[in-house]
Design an enzyme around this catalytic site. Sequence first.
Site, mmCIF file in Angstrom:
data_model
loop_
_atom_site.group_PDB
_atom_site.id
_atom_site.type_symbol
_atom_site.label_atom_id
_atom_site.label_comp_id
_atom_site.label_asym_id
_atom_site.label_seq_id
_atom_site.Cartn_x
_atom_site.Cartn_y
_atom_site.Cartn_z
ATOM 1 N N LYS A 46 0.832 -1.216 0.000
ATOM 2 C CA LYS A 46 0.000 0.000 0.000
ATOM 3 C C LYS A 46 0.865 1.265 0.000
ATOM 4 O O LYS A 46 0.624 2.190 -0.772
ATOM 5 C CB LYS A 46 -0.933 0.033 1.231
ATOM 6 C CG LYS A 46 -1.873 -1.157 1.336
ATOM 7 C CD LYS A 46 -2.857 -1.014 2.489
ATOM 8 C CE LYS A 46 -2.219 -1.042 3.860
ATOM 9 N NZ LYS A 46 -1.699 -2.349 4.285
ATOM 10 N N ARG A 61 -9.804 0.534 8.738
ATOM 11 C CA ARG A 61 -9.414 -0.828 9.086
ATOM 12 C C ARG A 61 -10.506 -1.547 9.879
ATOM 13 O O ARG A 61 -10.332 -2.719 10.213
ATOM 14 C CB ARG A 61 -8.155 -0.774 9.960
ATOM 15 C CG ARG A 61 -6.854 -1.049 9.213
ATOM 16 C CD ARG A 61 -5.701 -0.821 10.185
ATOM 17 N NE ARG A 61 -4.537 -1.564 9.859
ATOM 18 C CZ ARG A 61 -3.470 -1.080 9.227
ATOM 19 N NH1 ARG A 61 -3.454 0.155 8.802
ATOM 20 N NH2 ARG A 61 -2.414 -1.827 9.026
ATOM 21 N N ARG A 72 11.458 -6.444 5.320
ATOM 22 C CA ARG A 72 11.290 -5.011 5.599
ATOM 23 C C ARG A 72 11.805 -4.679 6.995
ATOM 24 O O ARG A 72 12.476 -3.682 7.194
ATOM 25 C CB ARG A 72 9.804 -4.636 5.470
ATOM 26 C CG ARG A 72 9.528 -3.161 5.598
ATOM 27 C CD ARG A 72 8.134 -2.814 5.136
ATOM 28 N NE ARG A 72 7.149 -2.968 6.188
ATOM 29 C CZ ARG A 72 5.822 -2.758 6.028
ATOM 30 N NH1 ARG A 72 5.355 -2.397 4.855
ATOM 31 N NH2 ARG A 72 4.990 -2.910 7.017
ATOM 32 N N ARG A 101 11.716 -1.531 11.892
ATOM 33 C CA ARG A 101 10.376 -1.206 12.422
ATOM 34 C C ARG A 101 9.955 -2.272 13.421
ATOM 35 O O ARG A 101 9.940 -3.466 13.086
ATOM 36 C CB ARG A 101 9.397 -1.155 11.248
ATOM 37 C CG ARG A 101 8.415 -0.003 11.348
ATOM 38 C CD ARG A 101 7.504 0.016 10.156
ATOM 39 N NE ARG A 101 6.251 -0.662 10.439
ATOM 40 C CZ ARG A 101 5.199 -0.653 9.619
ATOM 41 N NH1 ARG A 101 5.275 -0.015 8.478
ATOM 42 N NH2 ARG A 101 4.105 -1.290 9.935
ATOM 43 N N ARG A 154 -0.670 -9.382 13.270
ATOM 44 C CA ARG A 154 -1.213 -8.330 12.393
ATOM 45 C C ARG A 154 -2.004 -8.931 11.231
ATOM 46 O O ARG A 154 -3.046 -8.411 10.832
ATOM 47 C CB ARG A 154 -0.089 -7.442 11.867
ATOM 48 C CG ARG A 154 0.281 -6.372 12.889
ATOM 49 C CD ARG A 154 1.691 -5.890 12.703
ATOM 50 N NE ARG A 154 1.943 -5.257 11.445
ATOM 51 C CZ ARG A 154 3.121 -5.320 10.812
ATOM 52 N NH1 ARG A 154 4.119 -5.997 11.318
ATOM 53 N NH2 ARG A 154 3.286 -4.679 9.676
HETATM 54 P P1 ADP Z 1 1.079 -2.325 7.901
HETATM 55 O O1 ADP Z 1 -0.180 -2.200 7.104
HETATM 56 O O2 ADP Z 1 2.249 -2.710 7.103
HETATM 57 O O3 ADP Z 1 0.916 -3.197 9.111
HETATM 58 P P2 ADP Z 1 0.740 0.415 8.908
HETATM 59 O O4 ADP Z 1 1.804 1.420 8.975
HETATM 60 O O5 ADP Z 1 -0.428 0.669 8.039
HETATM 61 O O6 ADP Z 1 1.474 -0.920 8.498
HETATM 62 O O7 ADP Z 1 0.159 0.125 10.378
HETATM 63 C C1 ADP Z 1 1.001 -0.133 11.473
HETATM 64 C C2 ADP Z 1 0.175 -0.247 12.748
HETATM 65 O O8 ADP Z 1 -0.440 1.015 13.034
HETATM 66 C C3 ADP Z 1 -0.993 -1.238 12.726
HETATM 67 O O9 ADP Z 1 -0.599 -2.556 13.040
HETATM 68 C C4 ADP Z 1 -1.908 -0.645 13.810
HETATM 69 O O10 ADP Z 1 -1.453 -0.964 15.101
HETATM 70 C C5 ADP Z 1 -1.723 0.857 13.620
HETATM 71 N N1 ADP Z 1 -2.740 1.416 12.699
HETATM 72 C C6 ADP Z 1 -2.515 1.967 11.478
HETATM 73 N N2 ADP Z 1 -3.658 2.354 10.899
HETATM 74 C C7 ADP Z 1 -4.658 2.046 11.765
HETATM 75 C C8 ADP Z 1 -6.084 2.172 11.738
HETATM 76 N N3 ADP Z 1 -6.715 2.696 10.679
HETATM 77 N N4 ADP Z 1 -6.776 1.725 12.821
HETATM 78 C C9 ADP Z 1 -6.169 1.205 13.875
HETATM 79 N N5 ADP Z 1 -4.836 1.034 13.978
HETATM 80 C C10 ADP Z 1 -4.078 1.449 12.932
#
Ligand code: ADP
Length: 192
Positions: A14, A89, A128, A134, A146
């Site tokens: 994404k 999400r 990654r 990270r 996740r």
């Molecule tokens: P990835 O999709 O690779 O896991 P992101 O950077 O999108 O990475 O998200 C990292 C973390 O941030 C998620 O595991 C969650 O804990 C939090 N997070 C991100 N976006 C949301 C959201 N829309 N609602 C709740 N938690 C979120």
Amino acid sequence: MLNIVLFGPPGSGKGTQSEHLIKQFELIHLSTGDILRVEIAAQTELGVEAQKRMDKGELVPDEVVISMISKIIEKNKNAKGFIFDGFPRTQAQAEALDEMLLVHSTKVDLLVMLDVDEEVLKKRLILRGEKSGRADDVNIEIITNRINVYRSLTKPVSKYYKKQGKSFPINGMQTEAEVYSDISHVMRKFVK
Ligand code: ADP
């Protein structure tokens, strides 16, 4: 406005595809993960609380992310549109997004769904993590959590958009360029 939701599991590409899209379509990139990591780096109260969830691979509470997104939309009323990356999400986030956009007489135009097999996701995330360090990418248990959270809470949200005829699935296991070419093909149908 043109508003696109980039949807898919962690590691589906994404963020990478958003980078290409913002250049071509001049949209504002809104990644909730990136915004939360800025809060963590600054050690704000919000960041400290969010980090506890993120480090375990759990979602941050809906009201926290909804309020973050709402403020940014408010500040960018005259934008050409947004790419929502990692948001919504949950079903509650999807419904809140509809309401926020409706206030500005706009809507989600399309959802691009990046499909990637779970084994491929795990390999990508470990790689990654080795590069970026990270916290939520370095440990296989957190990665698995996740992916499970995605499967149970996030993936069902795509049905909400599918019912509205807005969901466009794309094979996210092709090369970066091929995935981008498929996305821009879909996007062109929406750009006047
Ligand atoms: P990835 O999709 O690779 O896991 P992101 O950077 O999108 O990475 O998200 C990292 C973390 O941030 C998620 O595991 C969650 O804990 C939090 N997070 C991100 N976006 C949301 C959201 N829309 N609602 C709740 N938690 C979120």
